[in-house]
Structure formats: structure tokens, C-alpha cells
Design an enzyme around this catalytic site. Sequence first.
Site, PDB file in Angstrom:
ATOM      1  N   SER A 234      39.570-113.347  28.784  1.00  0.00           N
ATOM      2  CA  SER A 234      38.670-112.739  27.737  1.00  0.00           C
ATOM      3  C   SER A 234      39.145-113.565  26.458  1.00  0.00           C
ATOM      4  O   SER A 234      40.405-114.104  26.211  1.00  0.00           O
ATOM      5  CB  SER A 234      39.003-111.313  27.595  1.00  0.00           C
ATOM      6  OG  SER A 234      38.571-110.801  26.210  1.00  0.00           O
TER       7      SER A 234
ATOM      8  N   TYR B 125      44.424-103.723  26.997  1.00  0.00           N
ATOM      9  CA  TYR B 125      43.568-104.740  27.368  1.00  0.00           C
ATOM     10  C   TYR B 125      44.108-106.127  26.969  1.00  0.00           C
ATOM     11  O   TYR B 125      44.162-107.015  27.762  1.00  0.00           O
ATOM     12  CB  TYR B 125      42.100-104.682  26.849  1.00  0.00           C
ATOM     13  CG  TYR B 125      40.899-105.368  27.336  1.00  0.00           C
ATOM     14  CD1 TYR B 125      40.619-105.403  28.611  1.00  0.00           C
ATOM     15  CD2 TYR B 125      40.550-106.274  26.530  1.00  0.00           C
ATOM     16  CE1 TYR B 125      39.527-106.035  28.776  1.00  0.00           C
ATOM     17  CE2 TYR B 125      39.644-106.962  26.836  1.00  0.00           C
ATOM     18  CZ  TYR B 125      38.994-107.012  27.849  1.00  0.00           C
ATOM     19  OH  TYR B 125      38.111-107.913  28.490  1.00  0.00           O
TER      20      TYR B 125
END
Length: 256
Positions: A144, A157
Amino acid sequence: MSRFENKVVLITGSVQGIGLACALRLANDGADIILNDLRHDDRADEVVKQITALGRRCTFIAADVSQRQNVYDLLTEAVKVYGQLDILVNNAGVERNHNFWEVTEQEYDFVMNTNFKGLFFLTQAFVVYCKEASRPGVVVNMSSVHEEIVFPHFAAYCASKGALKMLTRNLATELAPLNIRINNVAPGAVATPINHTLIDNPELLQNVLKNIPQRRLGKPEDVAAVVAFLASDDAGYVTGSTYFVDGGLTYHYEEQ
Ligand code: BGC
């Protein structure tokens, strides 16, 4: 000859979103596909049908990829299906939006185990297979933009993606002698189920688009195209890198 002639690919989390786009793209480019997701449902059958219609072989294997034993079993099963495995796309991922001071151990484990622990051991299982079979291998990880930039309220995350950044750097060196390449793809804001809150909230969406020089969300196919490149021999000299697919989000700055 198509790009992935005689190649078999395992893609985790591949009945929706970016994983599904990767499965369709790689199948279009000639690969046989092993799909995976938590459970076998109608969606899975539908994707198998879609890929079979492209003239490729396709099988679905259900597995929760957050635990070591599960991912070792998944790898063993995946190899058995067509007798070989050439490419692993570690796509499955989850996120939770929560103030840091309220994150529970359960949430932490859910995010870290799915995004990092399971990926770590599935990659390990794949490497053991390649080593024992004396075969080369390719790994593409769905990271990401948050392996690099902050995302307040998504601490676990970000930690999982930051860990993935270093894992890939480290393994590129350790696995090069085995003829195994490993790279990360780092999507920005992509229109997929993981982003439903954003897509359903016009105000929030406008704020996000202000941060994206291309002023649009990414499409799953934008990401799949880069995954296909990294998985292919065209990227034969690429290992240990992260490719950002983010419309310019990560290194964005403007004063007006
Ligand atoms: C997250 C999305 C987020 C995007 C951009 C992705 O990794 O899954 O929720 O919108 O990054 O911040």
C-alpha cells in the site's frame, strides 16, 4: 506466445477487488489461476466460470490466510492442482479504522496476522517448494502507499505494510541466489470493497481526490497491470522494489 504460457499463479483474496482484477488480467495473459478466499461461495464459482471462459484452467481453494498451518496447507494443495506453481500473488489484506488508543488485541491480530504473518509464512512455504523442486519463482505482494506514508487511525494497517516493505527488501537479497524475485505493488486509493466508506461518502471522497494529482480513484485494473508486469519475465531484473500505483498520491505536494 502469451506472457504467462504454462505458468500457474496462486492469488490470495482473489474473488473481489484488486485480487479479482489480478486473476482476470493474468488469465487474459495466459496463466492458469488458483483462486483463494476465506470461503467457497457463489462469487468464487462465478470467477472460476469467468476465467474458464477465457480458456484458462482455474480452481478455487478456501483458506484463512492469517495462520501458518493454513497457508502451508494452501500451498501444498495449490501445487497439487496442476502439478506446479510459478507465481505467488500475496493479495489478501484487511484494515480497521480505529483510534490508536482504542485498538484491541483482537483487531491488532486480525490486521497483522492477515496482512503480514500469513503472507510471511505463505511466502516461506512457496520458497520451500521452489527450493525443493529446483524451480525459479516470482512473488508479488500487495502492499500500500501506507508502507511509506502515514494513515492516522490505521496504525496496525500501516505497521503491517511497513513490515512488508522491509520483508521484501530483505528477501530480495536472500532469495536471489534461488532465482526467486519478490516485489511490492503499492496501490493508493482504489475503488474496491475495502474502500466502501470512502466511495459512499462524497465529502470524504472530495478530500481524498484533493490529494491525488490525477484527481481520480484508481481502478483495480490499474493495479493488476503492474502486478502482471512484475510477475512476468519483462521484470526479470526487478527485485526488492515497490511500484506505486497511486495517481501521484504518495509524493504529492501543492500550495494552492
Ligand atoms: C487503503 C485505503 C486508502 C488508501 C489511500 C489503501 O492502502 O486500503 O483504505 O484509502 O490506501 O489512503
